[in-house]
Design a protein around this motif. Structure first.
Motif, PDB file in Angstrom:
ATOM      1  N   SER A 303       0.949  -1.032  -0.273  1.00 37.74           N
ATOM      2  CA  SER A 303       0.138   0.171  -0.083  1.00 37.74           C
ATOM      3  C   SER A 303       0.886   1.077  -0.016  1.00 37.74           C
ATOM      4  CB  SER A 303      -1.281   0.046   1.622  1.00 37.74           C
ATOM      5  OG  SER A 303       0.151   0.227   2.306  1.00 37.74           O
ATOM      6  N   GLY A 304       2.207   1.085   0.358  1.00 35.41           N
ATOM      7  CA  GLY A 304       2.583   1.838   0.605  1.00 35.41           C
ATOM      8  C   GLY A 304       2.738   2.888   1.591  1.00 35.41           C
ATOM      9  N   TYR A 305       2.334   2.587   2.575  1.00 36.67           N
ATOM     10  CA  TYR A 305       1.655   3.348   3.888  1.00 36.67           C
ATOM     11  C   TYR A 305       3.232   2.363   5.134  1.00 36.67           C
ATOM     12  CZ  TYR A 305      -2.484   5.377   3.038  1.00 36.67           C
ATOM     13  OH  TYR A 305      -3.468   5.590   1.617  1.00 36.67           O
ATOM     14  N   ASP A 306       3.449   3.607   6.200  1.00 34.47           N
ATOM     15  CA  ASP A 306       4.549   3.104   6.794  1.00 34.47           C
ATOM     16  C   ASP A 306       3.983   2.029   8.121  1.00 34.47           C
ATOM     17  OD1 ASP A 306       6.419   2.525   8.616  1.00 34.47           O
ATOM     18  OD2 ASP A 306       6.994   4.722   9.207  1.00 34.47           O
ATOM     19  N   LEU A 307       3.885   0.935   7.429  1.00 37.91           N
ATOM     20  CA  LEU A 307       2.891   0.083   8.576  1.00 37.91           C
ATOM     21  C   LEU A 307       3.819  -0.837   9.564  1.00 37.91           C
ATOM     22  CD1 LEU A 307      -0.258  -0.176   7.234  1.00 37.91           C
ATOM     23  CD2 LEU A 307       0.392   1.910   9.089  1.00 37.91           C
ATOM     24  N   PRO A 308       3.447  -1.319  11.022  1.00 38.45           N
ATOM     25  CA  PRO A 308       2.358  -0.810  11.599  1.00 38.45           C
ATOM     26  C   PRO A 308       2.856   0.605  12.005  1.00 38.45           C
ATOM     27  CG  PRO A 308       3.894  -2.423  12.655  1.00 38.45           C
ATOM     28  CD  PRO A 308       4.279  -2.149  11.225  1.00 38.45           C
ATOM     29  N   LEU A 309       1.460   1.008  12.382  1.00 38.03           N
ATOM     30  CA  LEU A 309       1.963   2.361  13.745  1.00 38.03           C
ATOM     31  C   LEU A 309       2.916   1.538  14.659  1.00 38.03           C
ATOM     32  CD1 LEU A 309      -1.776   3.505  12.745  1.00 38.03           C
ATOM     33  CD2 LEU A 309       0.123   4.333  12.004  1.00 38.03           C
ATOM     34  N   TYR A 310       3.620   3.036  15.004  1.00 42.10           N
ATOM     35  CA  TYR A 310       4.445   2.793  16.429  1.00 42.10           C
ATOM     36  C   TYR A 310       3.993   4.143  17.440  1.00 42.10           C
ATOM     37  CZ  TYR A 310       8.024   5.863  13.448  1.00 42.10           C
ATOM     38  OH  TYR A 310       8.202   6.225  12.877  1.00 42.10           O
ATOM     39  N   PHE A 311       4.614   3.742  18.602  1.00 47.33           N
ATOM     40  CA  PHE A 311       3.877   4.703  19.698  1.00 47.33           C
ATOM     41  C   PHE A 311       5.895   5.389  19.715  1.00 47.33           C
ATOM     42  CE2 PHE A 311       0.846   3.000  20.804  1.00 47.33           C
ATOM     43  CZ  PHE A 311      -0.139   3.674  20.720  1.00 47.33           C
ATOM     44  N   PHE A 312       5.705   6.726  20.169  1.00 51.56           N
ATOM     45  CA  PHE A 312       7.066   7.261  20.249  1.00 51.56           C
ATOM     46  C   PHE A 312       7.737   8.058  19.649  1.00 51.56           C
ATOM     47  CE2 PHE A 312       5.888   5.420  24.045  1.00 51.56           C
ATOM     48  CZ  PHE A 312       5.536   6.407  25.281  1.00 51.56           C
ATOM     49  N   GLY A 313       9.133   7.875  18.874  1.00 54.45           N
ATOM     50  CA  GLY A 313      10.367   7.446  17.738  1.00 54.45           C
ATOM     51  C   GLY A 313       9.940   9.042  16.782  1.00 54.45           C
ATOM     52  N   ALA A 314       9.328  10.075  16.501  1.00 52.24           N
ATOM     53  CA  ALA A 314       9.351  11.023  16.243  1.00 52.24           C
ATOM     54  C   ALA A 314      10.229  12.289  17.440  1.00 52.24           C
ATOM     55  CB  ALA A 314       8.023  11.701  16.028  1.00 52.24           C
ATOM     56  N   PRO A 315      11.860  12.640  16.866  1.00 53.59           N
ATOM     57  CA  PRO A 315      11.368  14.080  17.578  1.00 53.59           C
ATOM     58  C   PRO A 315      10.751  15.187  18.032  1.00 53.59           C
ATOM     59  CG  PRO A 315      12.797  14.158  15.585  1.00 53.59           C
ATOM     60  CD  PRO A 315      11.610  12.893  15.521  1.00 53.59           C
ATOM     61  N   VAL A 316      10.896  16.195  18.876  1.00 53.59           N
ATOM     62  CA  VAL A 316       9.887  17.046  19.166  1.00 53.59           C
ATOM     63  C   VAL A 316      10.696  18.309  19.455  1.00 53.59           C
ATOM     64  CG1 VAL A 316       8.072  16.091  21.117  1.00 53.59           C
ATOM     65  CG2 VAL A 316      10.307  17.023  21.946  1.00 53.59           C
ATOM     66  N   ALA A 317      11.911  18.170  18.851  1.00 49.37           N
ATOM     67  CA  ALA A 317      12.446  19.300  18.837  1.00 49.37           C
ATOM     68  C   ALA A 317      13.554  19.384  17.601  1.00 49.37           C
ATOM     69  CB  ALA A 317      13.018  19.875  19.396  1.00 49.37           C
ATOM     70  N   ILE A 318      13.447  19.393  16.380  1.00 49.69           N
ATOM     71  CA  ILE A 318      14.416  19.303  14.804  1.00 49.69           C
ATOM     72  C   ILE A 318      15.418  21.010  14.747  1.00 49.69           C
ATOM     73  CG2 ILE A 318      13.117  17.311  14.099  1.00 49.69           C
ATOM     74  CD1 ILE A 318      11.461  19.714  12.061  1.00 49.69           C
ATOM     75  N   ASN A 319      15.872  20.911  13.944  1.00 48.92           N
ATOM     76  CA  ASN A 319      16.934  21.639  13.092  1.00 48.92           C
ATOM     77  C   ASN A 319      15.802  21.993  11.845  1.00 48.92           C
ATOM     78  OD1 ASN A 319      18.122  24.347  12.601  1.00 48.92           O
ATOM     79  ND2 ASN A 319      20.327  22.195  11.874  1.00 48.92           N
TER      80      ASN A 319
END
Length: 551
Positions: A303-319
């Motif tokens: 399908s092209g979707y980034d599965l499975p969904l996961y918690f956390f992992g995304a930075p809340v502060a970036i440059n």
């Protein structure tokens, strides 16, 4: 307070979702820093001050394209536009030059900016719908039509006229009692008529959004002096017991009554006569989330979707400054900061301070109120510094360009917010959402149906247009009243005043729509104001006044 925290999501959700889906902002940092800003401002001011995306920058980022077909405001240009706008507003606040900016930029040009940008934003949503098929899947023109019809049903003003009439009568009676019993003196006498007018209008609006059990509290909290008079007319105007209280404790505790109440709450979106206005943005967002969940649940490995969904992992502060170039600064200044600055200074600073002054008379600073200031609750300098620091510090860390706004404050107040607790609750929700679901946020947005998102964008654009038209008519009315005062009993030519102001606003909007450049529209509107409108005449009068003062 919890209900009031949702009052501004109708604007926050569609713009944030659209910008994140177009990869103009990173969703997790944008949510996180918006939540942090909510928490800080709510704690510092104890007023439900909203934090919302800068509408002009957001609209330009979603609509503007250059000659080669590439998006004119990319993610880097959005970042620079927010930094430049924040820096300019901070300087205006620290040096107290914001009043000069308000004097130079006529309000009719700001109205034209709102109308032009709003029409372009609504056109963006309609154009995206046009690319969809009529059927063959749920994300189609049919779904967009259904959402549009439901939105018109939710946005209509039916069912509130009786409450509005009752509140108007109660306000008129209570104001007469207040005027006769306690005439205003000192600082209150100078602003009594304006305060009463705004208080009445606000009380009328409260009737749209608060339940019967809160109407008396709203009337007394907005105008404490009229509490006795309002209470005296409770049986006549606010018959709570006849509509809200159950007939007996047995009925209240019965299973059928509980099921009836549960069904009423669950089907509130289908109520044609609601006591509170439908939160259309939340309804549409939930509809889109349902379809997105079905899409992801039935998606295959290809399908092209980034599965499975996961918690956390995304930075809340970036440059966010990593790929910024000199062209990003130039585009951010011309297409983002330049058209946004007058909107920010007028709507996010001057107008919001005046609205807070009107809505919360018990929180006014007595020292400022004695000087007949209209920002005795939160000063214009404080709000300017807040907007400036919020963008200068947080936008380089991944925040989207944010500001405060009179519409957001009115919406949160309308839904029940009275203190900073409401925005602190909202800020905590944004922070937790960014931390726990930030890793899968883009996957969820990619599955969000275009038909629903386009309707949300169109509604946001039309809301911006209606705001511009409303402010335009307010300008005409104020100029007509000013002319009547200057000419005595002579009648003012209302049609000529309307034509003059509307021409300035419409030229501004037409240039924005035709050339797709907001700064061209702002400059054209200012030139028309100086030549066709009252700009040159006011400038000459100002020069003569200065010369007379020197003599």
């Amino acid at each position: 307070e919890l209900s009031g925290s949702l009052g501004d999501l109708g604007t926050f959700i569609p713009l944030t979702v659209a910008l994140a889906r177009e990869r103009k902002i990173a969703l997790a940092p944008a949510l996180f820093w918006a939540g942090v800003s909510n928490i800080i401002t709510g704690y510092a001011w104890d007023v439900p001050m909203c934090v919302q995306p800068m509408k002009s920058i957001s609209a330009v980022a979603l609509t503007d394209t250059n000659g080669s077909g590439n998006v004119g405001l990319d993610a880097q240009s959005v970042t620079t536009a927010g930094i430049l706008t924040g820096g300019a507003v901070l300087i205006l606040g620290v040096t107290n030059l914001i009043e000069i900016v308000n004097w130079i930029v006529p309000l009719t040009v700001v109205c034209g900016l709102q109308i032009g940008v709003g029409i372009r934003l609504a056109s963006k949503g309609m154009t995206d719908i046009q690319t969809l098929p009529w059927g063959g899947g749920y994300d189609c023109i049919g779904l967009a039509v259904v959402c549009a019809l439901l939105s018109m049903f939710w946005l209509r003003d039916s069912g509130n006229q009786k409450v509005k009439t009752k509140l108007e009568e109660a306000n008129n009676v209570s104001e007469r009692h207040t005027t006769s019993d306690a005439p205003p003196t000192g600082a209150n006498s100078a602003a009594s008529s304006d305060d009463h007018t705004f208080e009445e209008n606000d009380n009328v609006e409260m009737g749209k959004v608060l339940s019967n059990s809160h109407q008396l509290e709203t009337a007394t909290s907005i105008n404490p002096r009229s509490s006795v008079a309002t209470t005296a007319h409770t049986n006549e105007t606010f018959d709570f017991t006849a509509t809200s209280a159950p007939s007996s404790p047995r009925q209240q505790n019965s299973l059928s009554h509980c099921l009836q109440q549960l069904g009423t709450r669950a089907c509130c979106c289908l109520n044609p006569f609601p006591k509170t206005p439908h939160p259309v943005g939340i309804y549409l967002f939930l509809i889109g989330c349902i379809f997105a969940a079905v899409t992801l649940a039935t998606a295959g490995p290809d399908s092209g979707y980034d599965l499975p969904l996961y918690f956390f992992g995304a930075p809340v502060a970036i440059n966010a400054m990593k790929d910024v170039t000199s062209m990003s600064w130039w585009n951010g200044f011309l297409q983002g900061a330049l058209p946004q600055l007058p909107l920010t200074t007028l709507n996010s600073v001057i107008s919001v301070c005046c609205l807070a002054h009107t809505l919360y008379p018990d929180k006014r600073d007595p020292a400022l109120e004695e000087k007949h200031r209209t920002d005795a609750v939160i000063t214009r300098r404080e709000v300017s510094i807040s907007v400036g620091l919020m963008n200068l510090i947080l936008v380089p860390l991944g925040s989207m360009p944010n500001c405060h706004g009179a519409g957001g404050l009115a919406g949160q107040h309308r839904f029940g917010a009275r203190t900073g607790t409401s925005v602190v609750i909202l800020g905590l929700g944004k922070v937790l959402l960014a931390i726990f679901l930030g890793g899968s946020a883009l996957t969820l947005l990619d599955a969000f149906p275009i038909a629903v998102l386009s309707i949300m964008i169109a509604i946001a654009g039309l809301e911006l247009v209606s705001t511009g038209v409303k402010v335009l008519f307010e300008c005409v009315q104020k100029e007509k009243e000013k002319t009547l005062k200057q000419q005595g009993n002579e009648s003012a030519n209302g049609k000529a005043i309307l034509q003059k102001n509307a021409t300035v606003a419409m030229v501004t909007a037409a240039v924005i729509i035709a050339l797709k450049k907001t700064h061209y529209g702002a400059l054209s509107g200012w030139v028309v104001h100086m030549i066709y409108g009252d700009g040159f005449r006011n400038f000459v009068a100002w020069i003569k006044k200065k010369k007379a003062a020197r003599r």
